[in-house]
Design a protein around this motif. Sequence first.
Motif, PDB file in Angstrom:
ATOM      1  N   ALA A 221     -24.953  80.004  65.947  1.00 18.67           N
ATOM      2  CA  ALA A 221     -26.026  79.066  65.566  1.00 18.67           C
ATOM      3  C   ALA A 221     -26.009  78.833  64.053  1.00 18.67           C
ATOM      4  CB  ALA A 221     -27.380  79.610  66.016  1.00 18.67           C
ATOM      5  N   ALA A 222     -25.703  79.875  63.283  1.00 17.80           N
ATOM      6  CA  ALA A 222     -25.645  79.739  61.820  1.00 17.80           C
ATOM      7  C   ALA A 222     -24.469  78.858  61.405  1.00 17.80           C
ATOM      8  CB  ALA A 222     -25.535  81.114  61.169  1.00 17.80           C
ATOM      9  N   ILE A 223     -23.351  78.980  62.110  1.00 16.30           N
ATOM     10  CA  ILE A 223     -22.192  78.127  61.814  1.00 16.30           C
ATOM     11  C   ILE A 223     -22.566  76.662  62.012  1.00 16.30           C
ATOM     12  CG2 ILE A 223     -19.891  77.434  62.606  1.00 16.30           C
ATOM     13  CD1 ILE A 223     -19.349  80.383  63.237  1.00 16.30           C
ATOM     14  N   VAL A 224     -23.227  76.360  63.143  1.00 14.74           N
ATOM     15  CA  VAL A 224     -23.608  74.973  63.425  1.00 14.74           C
ATOM     16  C   VAL A 224     -24.675  74.511  62.440  1.00 14.74           C
ATOM     17  CG1 VAL A 224     -24.576  73.402  65.147  1.00 14.74           C
ATOM     18  CG2 VAL A 224     -22.929  75.158  65.848  1.00 14.74           C
ATOM     19  N   HIS A 225     -25.571  75.399  62.052  1.00 18.31           N
ATOM     20  CA  HIS A 225     -26.600  75.059  61.066  1.00 18.31           C
ATOM     21  C   HIS A 225     -25.956  74.606  59.749  1.00 18.31           C
ATOM     22  CE1 HIS A 225     -30.409  75.471  58.827  1.00 18.31           C
ATOM     23  NE2 HIS A 225     -29.665  76.026  57.875  1.00 18.31           N
ATOM     24  N   LEU A 226     -25.013  75.375  59.263  1.00 19.80           N
ATOM     25  CA  LEU A 226     -24.321  75.013  58.025  1.00 19.80           C
ATOM     26  C   LEU A 226     -23.501  73.740  58.211  1.00 19.80           C
ATOM     27  CD1 LEU A 226     -23.091  78.532  56.847  1.00 19.80           C
ATOM     28  CD2 LEU A 226     -24.784  77.082  55.704  1.00 19.80           C
ATOM     29  N   ALA A 227     -22.827  73.642  59.349  1.00 19.99           N
ATOM     30  CA  ALA A 227     -21.994  72.459  59.617  1.00 19.99           C
ATOM     31  C   ALA A 227     -22.840  71.193  59.675  1.00 19.99           C
ATOM     32  CB  ALA A 227     -21.229  72.650  60.923  1.00 19.99           C
ATOM     33  N   ASP A 228     -24.053  71.313  60.172  1.00 16.20           N
ATOM     34  CA  ASP A 228     -24.976  70.177  60.228  1.00 16.20           C
ATOM     35  C   ASP A 228     -25.246  69.651  58.822  1.00 16.20           C
ATOM     36  OD1 ASP A 228     -26.873  68.320  61.068  1.00 16.20           O
ATOM     37  OD2 ASP A 228     -28.463  69.815  61.341  1.00 16.20           O
ATOM     38  N   ARG A 229     -25.518  70.542  57.887  1.00 14.83           N
ATOM     39  CA  ARG A 229     -25.763  70.134  56.501  1.00 14.83           C
ATOM     40  C   ARG A 229     -24.497  69.545  55.878  1.00 14.83           C
ATOM     41  NH1 ARG A 229     -29.125  68.335  54.810  1.00 14.83           N
ATOM     42  NH2 ARG A 229     -29.156  69.131  52.680  1.00 14.83           N
ATOM     43  N   ILE A 230     -23.377  70.207  56.099  1.00 11.76           N
ATOM     44  CA  ILE A 230     -22.110  69.739  55.525  1.00 11.76           C
ATOM     45  C   ILE A 230     -21.752  68.362  56.062  1.00 11.76           C
ATOM     46  CG2 ILE A 230     -19.610  70.177  55.446  1.00 11.76           C
ATOM     47  CD1 ILE A 230     -20.353  73.211  55.497  1.00 11.76           C
ATOM     48  N   SER A 231     -22.038  68.127  57.340  1.00 15.77           N
ATOM     49  CA  SER A 231     -21.649  66.853  57.963  1.00 15.77           C
ATOM     50  C   SER A 231     -22.400  65.677  57.352  1.00 15.77           C
ATOM     51  CB  SER A 231     -21.892  66.903  59.474  1.00 15.77           C
ATOM     52  OG  SER A 231     -23.268  67.047  59.768  1.00 15.77           O
ATOM     53  N   HIS A 232     -23.653  65.860  56.980  1.00 15.37           N
ATOM     54  CA  HIS A 232     -24.368  64.779  56.295  1.00 15.37           C
ATOM     55  C   HIS A 232     -23.672  64.454  54.972  1.00 15.37           C
ATOM     56  CE1 HIS A 232     -27.760  64.191  58.962  1.00 15.37           C
ATOM     57  NE2 HIS A 232     -27.993  65.483  58.995  1.00 15.37           N
ATOM     58  N   HIS A 233     -23.232  65.475  54.310  1.00 18.00           N
ATOM     59  CA  HIS A 233     -22.495  65.319  53.055  1.00 18.00           C
ATOM     60  C   HIS A 233     -21.216  64.501  53.283  1.00 18.00           C
ATOM     61  CE1 HIS A 233     -21.517  67.084  49.014  1.00 18.00           C
ATOM     62  NE2 HIS A 233     -20.341  66.633  49.367  1.00 18.00           N
ATOM     63  N   ILE A 234     -20.503  64.817  54.358  1.00 20.16           N
ATOM     64  CA  ILE A 234     -19.244  64.136  54.667  1.00 20.16           C
ATOM     65  C   ILE A 234     -19.487  62.666  55.021  1.00 20.16           C
ATOM     66  CG2 ILE A 234     -17.290  64.026  56.281  1.00 20.16           C
ATOM     67  CD1 ILE A 234     -17.085  66.422  54.472  1.00 20.16           C
ATOM     68  N   VAL A 235     -20.432  62.417  55.910  1.00 20.03           N
ATOM     69  CA  VAL A 235     -20.667  61.052  56.404  1.00 20.03           C
ATOM     70  C   VAL A 235     -21.219  60.155  55.305  1.00 20.03           C
ATOM     71  CG1 VAL A 235     -21.894  59.647  58.107  1.00 20.03           C
ATOM     72  CG2 VAL A 235     -20.972  61.862  58.766  1.00 20.03           C
ATOM     73  N   LEU A 236     -22.003  60.730  54.421  1.00 21.18           N
ATOM     74  CA  LEU A 236     -22.539  59.946  53.302  1.00 21.18           C
ATOM     75  C   LEU A 236     -21.521  59.783  52.179  1.00 21.18           C
ATOM     76  CD1 LEU A 236     -26.148  61.430  53.148  1.00 21.18           C
ATOM     77  CD2 LEU A 236     -25.453  59.186  54.001  1.00 21.18           C
TER      78      LEU A 236
END
Length: 285
Positions: A221-236
């Motif tokens: 769950a922590a991996i996905v939590h961090l990935a969620d934040r990182i993904s906004h960074h990537i898409v933006l």
Amino acid sequence: MSLIEIQDLISENEPLASLPNTFYKLREVVSNPNCDFDDIAEIITLDPSLTVRLLKIVNSAFYGLRGEVETIPHAMGIVGTEQLMQLVLATTVVGQFKNIPKDMMDMDYFWKHSVACGLSARAINEAREENEGESIFVAGLLHDIGRLVMCLKVPDQLKIVLGFAKKSGDRWYKAEAKYFGFDHGGVGGALLRAWTLPKKLQEAVAHHHFPASAKKYPQEAAIVHLADRISHHIVLDSGNDTESFSYDKDAWDAVQLSESSHLPQILEQTNSQFEEVSEIFLQTA
């Protein structure tokens, strides 16, 4: 306050409550110790669009094989049967949600964010020198799937929630929890449970906003939590500038990585795969 329960959104007598038969047939065959590559390939190749999608992914930047794999048996020989099953699951789920009203969700952004989350989760797993990269990719890809369920089943109420979030400045999941008593993570976890997917996947999705609350799989769950934040960074398209993004130190501690040491590597890997892999999934959506 809504009186709806999570289970009200997922009914056993509706198509939403199950995946296409191809996935379940494949899972049954793969679970047979006497099965071979040809048995599995026979089921996959009955669905030409699925076959094409899988070969595109295997030949993409996801694996870096670049056109070397031409058949499903060859793909299984290189990436493994279980790994290919995870990719079947990923592409199958994306095709399940084609009727989301445009005024409810920008589906291009949704799937780009979801793919970036999956790729980021996989990159985090690789930084941890762990296997099962495809499984954590699927967890990242599906982390917001509950939001699509809510768009389909309670669109009017969700519009009220989104309007409230916009006015109050609350994050969507917080506004959902205030109105419904649960958020889209919980809905996603319930959907994956209805699909009889692994508990590790259910928890990673259900608890991705509050990873410490996961009973058995807080690390996933922590991996996905961090990935969620990182993904906004990537898409933006923020490049490698992380100044404007905040990351949860507890989540970094949970996955036993360091933001300063590992984030640049994770961003670089995800960025290198994002455009090509997201295009494959957008063709499916």
